[in-house]
Design a protein around this motif. Structure first.
Motif, PDB file in Angstrom:
ATOM      1  N   ASP A 156      11.040  94.058  21.898  1.00 50.28           N
ATOM      2  CA  ASP A 156      11.546  93.184  22.948  1.00 50.28           C
ATOM      3  C   ASP A 156      13.026  92.944  22.631  1.00 50.28           C
ATOM      4  N   THR A 158      15.317  91.209  24.270  1.00 55.20           N
ATOM      5  CA  THR A 158      15.902  90.089  25.008  1.00 55.20           C
ATOM      6  C   THR A 158      17.222  89.641  24.387  1.00 55.20           C
ATOM      7  N   THR A 159      17.290  89.595  23.066  1.00 50.18           N
ATOM      8  CA  THR A 159      18.508  89.160  22.376  1.00 50.18           C
ATOM      9  C   THR A 159      19.695  90.043  22.718  1.00 50.18           C
ATOM     10  N   ARG A 161      20.360  91.925  25.523  1.00 48.41           N
ATOM     11  CA  ARG A 161      20.617  92.310  26.906  1.00 48.41           C
ATOM     12  C   ARG A 161      21.372  91.204  27.628  1.00 48.41           C
ATOM     13  N   SER A 163      22.526  88.478  30.345  1.00 46.46           N
ATOM     14  CA  SER A 163      21.791  87.443  31.080  1.00 46.46           C
ATOM     15  C   SER A 163      21.599  87.813  32.548  1.00 46.46           C
ATOM     16  N   SER A 169      11.504  94.355  32.514  1.00 47.06           N
ATOM     17  CA  SER A 169      11.011  93.996  31.188  1.00 47.06           C
ATOM     18  C   SER A 169      12.099  94.228  30.150  1.00 47.06           C
ATOM     19  N   PRO A 170      12.197  93.346  29.132  1.00 46.60           N
ATOM     20  CA  PRO A 170      13.153  93.555  28.057  1.00 46.60           C
ATOM     21  C   PRO A 170      12.616  94.482  26.957  1.00 46.60           C
ATOM     22  N   ARG A 231      14.439  86.737  20.149  1.00 47.36           N
ATOM     23  CA  ARG A 231      14.324  86.958  21.596  1.00 47.36           C
ATOM     24  C   ARG A 231      15.137  85.924  22.367  1.00 47.36           C
ATOM     25  N   ASP A 232      16.361  85.747  21.911  1.00 47.13           N
ATOM     26  CA  ASP A 232      17.234  84.709  22.448  1.00 47.13           C
ATOM     27  C   ASP A 232      18.653  85.263  22.485  1.00 47.13           C
ATOM     28  N   ARG A 233      19.247  85.298  23.669  1.00 48.97           N
ATOM     29  CA  ARG A 233      20.601  85.836  23.817  1.00 48.97           C
ATOM     30  C   ARG A 233      21.596  85.131  22.897  1.00 48.97           C
TER      31      ARG A 233
END
Length: 258
Positions: A156, A158-159, A161, A163, A169-170, A231-233
């Motif tokens: 995943d 998410t971090t 990619r 915003s 899906s990430p 999983r955090d930008r």
């Protein structure tokens, strides 16, 4: 209508990205304008499709697009004619190929390859200005390779990619990150090679910006794994600038340019 695949090289600096925009120059718009001089279908507003929509300032050495034309062209003559009409834009058709109607530049692709060029030296770059990201101090190659190893595989992302990424899906599979160090006059060039079926918006620039922090000693390699797991930008390192990024190639089950 005969379909042609186009292998495209371009310098991204003058463009607002690949995708055609009403009020800004784009690579897609430049190629479509050249096609409009050659084909009645494009004169009537037909569009081309590409393997990837590169952002403003991003370059390509192996972008692939396809176009449906009204006229049956010899592929070599089509490439030559397009290159004539693309002048003086920094866009070149490296090769054209006749393909089956089932071929789609984006949806038929099974692999995309990106290159990011980072130069470390004190003196400003001259010959490669606008083609690389420059930092002042050398980087720790082994540390960056250790950090990169945490990102290879099915994760995943998410971090890593944007915003504003529109992907459903990430979760992506990153097949390879290879980093090489090349001596240059009074400095070093680091080349990051990334390979995957597809990438998220700003994923490559987010990864390289994070690995630069590892190479500079600001991050420990293990922190890359922690950032991925978060999983955090907000856990990502800085997003590096676009001018060092190149879409280097696109893979298909059957190479249309073989």
């Amino acid at each position: 209508m005969p379909r042609f695949a186009l292998k495209v090289e371009y310098q991204g600096a003058p463009f607002a990205g690949w995708q055609a925009q009403a009020d800004q120059p784009s690579v897609q718009g430049a190629i479509e304008a050249a096609l409009a001089r050659l084909d009645a279908g494009f004169a009537a507003g037909a569009r081309i499709a590409a393997a990837g929509r590169t952002d403003a300032g991003v370059h390509a050495t192996g972008q692939v697009a396809h176009a449906d034309l009204l006229r049956e062209w010899d592929p070599f003559r089509l490439a030559e004619a397009l290159n004539w009409h693309l002048k003086p834009a920094p866009v070149a058709i490296l090769q054209a190929a006749r393909v089956d109607d089932s071929f789609h530049a984006r949806f038929s692709a099974i692999e995309r390859r990106y290159l990011f060029r980072l130069v470390a030296r004190r003196a400003p770059v001259t010959h490669d200005k606008g083609q690389v990201w420059q930092v002042l101090n050398p980087l720790d190659l082994d540390a960056m390779r250790q950090g990169a190893a945490h990102l290879v595989g099915h994760h995943d992302f998410t971090t890593f990619r944007s915003s504003i990424c529109q992907a459903k899906s990430p979760v992506k599979s990153l097949d390879e990150i290879r980093i090489e160090e090349i001596p240059i006059p009074h400095g070093r060039e680091y080349r990051f090679h990334l390979r995957a079926r597809s990438f998220l918006h700003n994923q490559v620039r987010s990864i390289v910006g994070t690995l630069e922090r590892v190479g500079a000693g600001s991050w420990a390699p293990a922190r890359v794994a922690e950032a991925l797991a978060a999983r955090d930008r907000a856990a990502c390192g800085p997003v590096c600038p676009p001018q060092g990024l190149y879409l280097a190639g696109v893979g298909y089950p059957c190479n249309p340019f073989a």
